[in-house]
Design a protein around this motif. Structure first.
Motif, PDB file in Angstrom:
ATOM      1  N   UNK A 136     -84.882  52.666  71.210  1.00  0.00           N
ATOM      2  CA  UNK A 136     -84.148  51.631  71.508  1.00  0.00           C
ATOM      3  C   UNK A 136     -82.969  52.174  72.391  1.00  0.00           C
ATOM      4  N   UNK A 137     -82.441  53.441  72.025  1.00  0.00           N
ATOM      5  CA  UNK A 137     -81.450  54.068  72.770  1.00  0.00           C
ATOM      6  C   UNK A 137     -81.883  54.329  73.954  1.00  0.00           C
ATOM      7  N   UNK A 138     -83.176  54.970  74.179  1.00  0.00           N
ATOM      8  CA  UNK A 138     -83.523  55.332  75.525  1.00  0.00           C
ATOM      9  C   UNK A 138     -83.817  54.005  76.231  1.00  0.00           C
ATOM     10  N   UNK A 139     -84.358  52.809  75.706  1.00  0.00           N
ATOM     11  CA  UNK A 139     -84.678  51.669  76.345  1.00  0.00           C
ATOM     12  C   UNK A 139     -83.060  51.182  77.134  1.00  0.00           C
ATOM     13  N   UNK A 140     -81.942  51.278  76.028  1.00  0.00           N
ATOM     14  CA  UNK A 140     -80.576  51.020  76.548  1.00  0.00           C
ATOM     15  C   UNK A 140     -80.167  51.825  77.638  1.00  0.00           C
ATOM     16  N   UNK A 149     -78.305  44.704  72.390  1.00  0.00           N
ATOM     17  CA  UNK A 149     -78.986  43.679  73.299  1.00  0.00           C
ATOM     18  C   UNK A 149     -80.531  43.997  73.246  1.00  0.00           C
ATOM     19  N   UNK A 150     -80.824  45.360  73.599  1.00  0.00           N
ATOM     20  CA  UNK A 150     -82.254  45.778  73.452  1.00  0.00           C
ATOM     21  C   UNK A 150     -83.014  45.320  72.115  1.00  0.00           C
ATOM     22  N   UNK A 151     -82.359  45.591  70.940  1.00  0.00           N
ATOM     23  CA  UNK A 151     -82.810  45.270  69.612  1.00  0.00           C
ATOM     24  C   UNK A 151     -83.233  43.712  69.665  1.00  0.00           C
ATOM     25  N   UNK A 152     -82.473  42.778  70.100  1.00  0.00           N
ATOM     26  CA  UNK A 152     -82.339  41.441  70.130  1.00  0.00           C
ATOM     27  C   UNK A 152     -83.707  40.987  71.042  1.00  0.00           C
TER      28      UNK A 152
ATOM     29  N   UNK B   8     -73.754  38.000  63.171  1.00  0.00           N
ATOM     30  CA  UNK B   8     -73.549  36.950  64.417  1.00  0.00           C
ATOM     31  C   UNK B   8     -74.966  36.897  64.880  1.00  0.00           C
ATOM     32  N   UNK B   9     -76.171  36.906  64.267  1.00  0.00           N
ATOM     33  CA  UNK B   9     -77.485  36.890  64.577  1.00  0.00           C
ATOM     34  C   UNK B   9     -78.057  36.248  63.214  1.00  0.00           C
ATOM     35  N   UNK B  10     -79.533  35.989  63.439  1.00  0.00           N
ATOM     36  CA  UNK B  10     -80.192  35.530  62.369  1.00  0.00           C
ATOM     37  C   UNK B  10     -80.772  37.030  61.721  1.00  0.00           C
ATOM     38  N   UNK B  11     -80.737  36.952  60.489  1.00  0.00           N
ATOM     39  CA  UNK B  11     -81.415  38.323  59.706  1.00  0.00           C
ATOM     40  C   UNK B  11     -82.877  38.432  60.366  1.00  0.00           C
ATOM     41  N   UNK B  12     -83.366  37.344  60.484  1.00  0.00           N
ATOM     42  CA  UNK B  12     -84.997  37.859  60.811  1.00  0.00           C
ATOM     43  C   UNK B  12     -84.941  38.485  62.078  1.00  0.00           C
ATOM     44  N   UNK B  13     -83.823  38.759  62.841  1.00  0.00           N
ATOM     45  CA  UNK B  13     -83.772  39.367  64.119  1.00  0.00           C
ATOM     46  C   UNK B  13     -83.891  40.963  63.586  1.00  0.00           C
ATOM     47  N   UNK B  14     -83.541  41.335  62.564  1.00  0.00           N
ATOM     48  CA  UNK B  14     -83.682  42.644  62.052  1.00  0.00           C
ATOM     49  C   UNK B  14     -85.231  43.242  61.956  1.00  0.00           C
TER      50      UNK B  14
END
Lengths: 169, 200
Positions: A136-140, A149-152, B8-14
């Motif tokens: 994720x850090x590399x993508x960021x 934002x990457x994670x999301x 601030x997000x749905x926990x499913x996002x994890x």
């Protein structure tokens, strides 16, 4: 991780050419576009290597790759949300047919077709994570967006794919 | 499960980050907690797991060899000469040829072969009636264009000139190859070889 030395242009081509090709192919579904991107990236790497300062080489390379891809899209005057290639539609979202003999072959076509339906930002995040194998850090770093934002984007991208794809029982 | 979500997000996002090993321990505990308590969340988690697996199982495609520094263009060169490539491919080929002495040499040879083949006189089809039907040789395609053109023609010439079958019976296709091989080597060579009567 910081790299001590920048590799030569030939090293980059051999070591990363295939990854770059796969990145572009999965984003566009088009082998010509993928080949174009590899050439363009290697050209930019060749020009840019002399100015490269030790740091995260992969971050630098993927930033170049991404910029080259987006420049190519702009040059061609189309949005990165490419249309599905002809003959690559496999009833996305509908029930699987009873005959699942070719399921494994079709599965990759289905996944590719579904990928092309994602908005670019999500497709890019998913491809960099699952196809290229970046953290994720590399993508960021490569995309210049925060890790959160990457994670999301990765999660939302996969979730969209989940809705687009139906799985063989 | 009802309640105020302090995040601030749905926990499913994890879920994705959990599968990717990108969560802190505290966040991972949240996911485990959620999966234990919520059946719907389990379905979503399994779906994400399947998608992630499918993406990672996508076959890794081979990069076309000619894109690499020591790669060569192969049969693209003939297609390039014949104007059978897309504009993008043509540009790529010409870029490569500028940079690669091997491909430049091969392109030059192919171009000469192609010109030689194209400058051959036309076959007088009126004489085809005199060509006996194929008997001994299986039919072959006339493979004269492309990168093997000259080599194949030269090899065939040696076979024919140095004594292949003592009673050659030319099929139409063999005739084409024969013609090209001889004509390449002997400018004055007649289009048709003497007709051999293969009847018993």
């Amino acid at each position: 991780m910081a790299d001590e030395f920048a590799p030569s242009w030939e090293d980059v081509a051999h070591r990363y050419g295939r990854k770059i090709y796969n990145f572009a192919y999965r984003l566009t579904g088009n082998p010509d576009d993928a080949a174009d991107l590899v050439q363009e990236v290697l050209l930019r790497v060749r020009k840019g290597l002399s100015g490269y300062r030790p740091g995260s080489f992969e971050g630098w390379l993927w930033r170049i790759t991404r910029n080259a891809f987006l420049d190519g899209v702009r040059r061609q005057g189309r949005r990165p949300e490419s249309a599905l290639p002809e003959g690559d539609h496999h009833d996305l979202g509908s029930s699987p047919s009873p005959d699942e003999v070719l399921a494994s072959v079709r599965l990759s076509d289905d996944v590719q077709a579904a990928l092309l339906k994602l908005p670019y930002a999500f497709r890019e995040a998913v491809v960099l994570c699952d196809v290229v194998g970046l953290s994720y850090e590399e993508i960021a770093d490569a995309t210049d967006i925060p890790v959160g934002t990457v994670r999301s984007r990765i999660h939302r991208g996969r979730n969209m794919l989940r809705e687009l794809l139906t799985w063989p029982v | 499960m009802a309640g105020v979500n302090p995040l601030s997000y749905r926990r499913e996002e994890l879920f994705s980050a959990f599968l990717d090993g990108e969560l802190t321990e505290k966040e991972a505990d949240l996911v485990v907690e959620l999966l234990e308590a919520d059946r719907e969340a389990n379905d979503e988690f399994r779906g994400i797991q399947q998608v992630r697996r499918a993406l990672r199982l996508l076959p890794e495609l081979e990069i076309p060899g000619w894109l690499l520094p020591d790669g060569h263009l192969g049969d693209r060169l003939s297609a390039y000469l014949d104007g059978e490539l897309s504009t993008a491919e043509q540009r790529r080929v010409s870029d490569h040829v500028v940079a690669c002495a091997d491909c430049r040499g091969e392109l030059h040879d192919l171009d000469r072969a192609r010109t030689a083949i194209r400058s051959l006189p036309n076959v007088d089809t009126g004489q085809l009636d005199r060509v006996p039907a194929p008997t001994a040789f299986p039919r072959r395609r006339v493979a004269v264009a492309g990168s093997i053109g000259i080599a194949a023609a030269a090899a065939l010439f040696f076979v024919l000139a140095l004594g292949g079958d003592p009673q050659p019976a030319f099929s139409l296709d063999d005739l084409g190859s024969h013609h090209i091989a001889r004509a390449s080597a002997e400018p004055g060579f007649a289009v048709f070889p003497p007709v051999v009567d293969s009847s018993p």
